[in-house]
Write a protein that holds these residues in place. Structure first.
Motif, PDB file in Angstrom:
ATOM      1  N   ARG A  78     -31.550 -45.498  -0.053  1.00  0.00           N
ATOM      2  CA  ARG A  78     -30.394 -45.733   0.454  1.00  0.00           C
ATOM      3  C   ARG A  78     -29.873 -44.038   0.508  1.00  0.00           C
ATOM      4  O   ARG A  78     -29.128 -43.769   1.504  1.00  0.00           O
ATOM      5  CB  ARG A  78     -29.475 -46.379  -0.248  1.00  0.00           C
ATOM      6  CG  ARG A  78     -29.759 -47.808  -0.278  1.00  0.00           C
ATOM      7  CD  ARG A  78     -28.868 -48.840  -1.214  1.00  0.00           C
ATOM      8  NE  ARG A  78     -29.303 -50.095  -0.984  1.00  0.00           N
ATOM      9  CZ  ARG A  78     -29.049 -51.025   0.214  1.00  0.00           C
ATOM     10  NH1 ARG A  78     -28.190 -50.675   1.142  1.00  0.00           N
ATOM     11  NH2 ARG A  78     -29.299 -52.270   0.009  1.00  0.00           N
ATOM     12  N   HIS A 104     -31.198 -42.251   3.625  1.00  0.00           N
ATOM     13  CA  HIS A 104     -30.513 -42.698   4.935  1.00  0.00           C
ATOM     14  C   HIS A 104     -29.180 -42.132   5.079  1.00  0.00           C
ATOM     15  O   HIS A 104     -28.771 -42.190   6.328  1.00  0.00           O
ATOM     16  CB  HIS A 104     -30.494 -44.283   4.963  1.00  0.00           C
ATOM     17  CG  HIS A 104     -31.814 -44.938   5.325  1.00  0.00           C
ATOM     18  ND1 HIS A 104     -32.461 -44.660   6.644  1.00  0.00           N
ATOM     19  CD2 HIS A 104     -32.516 -45.770   4.837  1.00  0.00           C
ATOM     20  CE1 HIS A 104     -33.494 -45.451   6.706  1.00  0.00           C
ATOM     21  NE2 HIS A 104     -33.479 -46.093   5.379  1.00  0.00           N
ATOM     22  N   SER A 133     -38.246 -46.808   5.265  1.00  0.00           N
ATOM     23  CA  SER A 133     -37.443 -46.178   4.306  1.00  0.00           C
ATOM     24  C   SER A 133     -37.679 -45.318   3.395  1.00  0.00           C
ATOM     25  O   SER A 133     -37.176 -44.303   3.117  1.00  0.00           O
ATOM     26  CB  SER A 133     -36.741 -47.233   3.802  1.00  0.00           C
ATOM     27  OG  SER A 133     -35.833 -48.226   4.990  1.00  0.00           O
ATOM     28  N   GLU A 173     -26.871 -39.271   6.278  1.00  0.00           N
ATOM     29  CA  GLU A 173     -27.187 -37.980   7.126  1.00  0.00           C
ATOM     30  C   GLU A 173     -26.324 -36.744   6.582  1.00  0.00           C
ATOM     31  O   GLU A 173     -26.866 -35.736   7.094  1.00  0.00           O
ATOM     32  CB  GLU A 173     -26.626 -38.250   8.441  1.00  0.00           C
ATOM     33  CG  GLU A 173     -27.638 -39.405   9.232  1.00  0.00           C
ATOM     34  CD  GLU A 173     -26.936 -39.647  10.623  1.00  0.00           C
ATOM     35  OE1 GLU A 173     -25.975 -38.938  11.026  1.00  0.00           O
ATOM     36  OE2 GLU A 173     -27.544 -40.464  11.283  1.00  0.00           O
ATOM     37  N   SER A 215     -38.759 -41.798   4.722  1.00  0.00           N
ATOM     38  CA  SER A 215     -37.449 -41.102   4.912  1.00  0.00           C
ATOM     39  C   SER A 215     -37.053 -40.259   3.830  1.00  0.00           C
ATOM     40  O   SER A 215     -36.086 -39.174   3.921  1.00  0.00           O
ATOM     41  CB  SER A 215     -36.272 -42.047   5.436  1.00  0.00           C
ATOM     42  OG  SER A 215     -35.697 -42.896   4.311  1.00  0.00           O
TER      43      SER A 215
END
Length: 228
Positions: A189, A192, A160, A194, A163
């Motif tokens: 968060r 994540h 995470s 898109e 990312s």
């Protein structure tokens, strides 16, 4: 430096080619602040909210010594870059340090990352970049699972965090340079999501001080509860 054939380092010192450092390499002592060098590979790139620390240093000095390692005629800072900058800004000419024998560069990087993870002491983007550097450069770390084991976090947490580096560069830059520090969980968060337009809105909201719960609520409203 590669030594000439048939010459030892001591030979070169005697000939004046190399200087023999008289700096102590271990111990706790006070040195001139001008003897200290920042580590150019330190994970921290942005120094936020320094005014309070500078005021504290002016009033009380540096309470916890910074750690250093001898490098030539100077000391390279291992931990305490923020305290060092505050000491300079406060006008200190000397500073207490703890000198240690140097680790190799990759060991030093791992220790620094672990310290920063434990304290959440650097920005989310900076930490993500540091983790990626470990993955790219450390021959003993080839997978996210190995990073997780090295820093005491779960593999999912590492994934995470990495990312964050997939977010648009302008949003990473905004997080990295803002005076407001965004919590790691909030940044992960947002990463994540898109929808880049939603990411941009969430970054702005986070920088205005919205909590992790509020960010989760925004994501749920847009994508449904399962996305939060």
């Amino acid at each position: 430096m590669q030594l000439p054939e048939g010459k030892s380092r001591l030979d070169l010192v005697k000939e004046g080619v190399l200087s023999q450092s008289t700096l102590p390499k271990r111990g706790r002592f006070v040195v001139s602040i001008h003897k200290l060098l920042e580590d150019p590979r330190n994970e921290r790139r942005t120094f936020r909210n320094m005014d309070g620390l500078i005021a504290s240093v002016k009033a009380h000095g540096i309470i916890e010594p910074i750690t250093v390692t001898a490098e030539g005629e100077s000391y390279r800072i291992l931990t305490g870059h923020r305290r060092f900058r505050a000491a300079k800004a406060a006008g200190l000419t000397e500073i207490e340090v703890i000198a240690r024998e140097p680790d190799d560069a990759l060991t030093r990087r791992r220790k620094s990352i672990v310290s920063n993870v434990q304290r959440e002491d650097i920005g989310a983007v900076e930490l993500a970049e540091a983790l990626q550097t470990l993955l790219d450069e450390d021959p003993n770390i080839k997978t996210q699972r190995q990073i997780a084991a090295a820093i005491g976090k779960s593999e999912q947490w590492v994934s995470s965090m990495l990312s964050i580096l997939k977010m648009p560069a302008k949003l990473q830059h905004k997080l990295q340079t803002s005076e407001v520090s965004v919590a790691y969980d909030t940044a992960m968060r947002i990463a994540h999501c898109e929808d880049t337009a939603l990411q941009s809105q969430l970054v702005e909201a986070a920088l205005k001080g919205e909590s992790v719960r509020e960010i989760r609520s925004r994501i749920a409203e847009r994508n449904g509860p399962s996305a939060s």
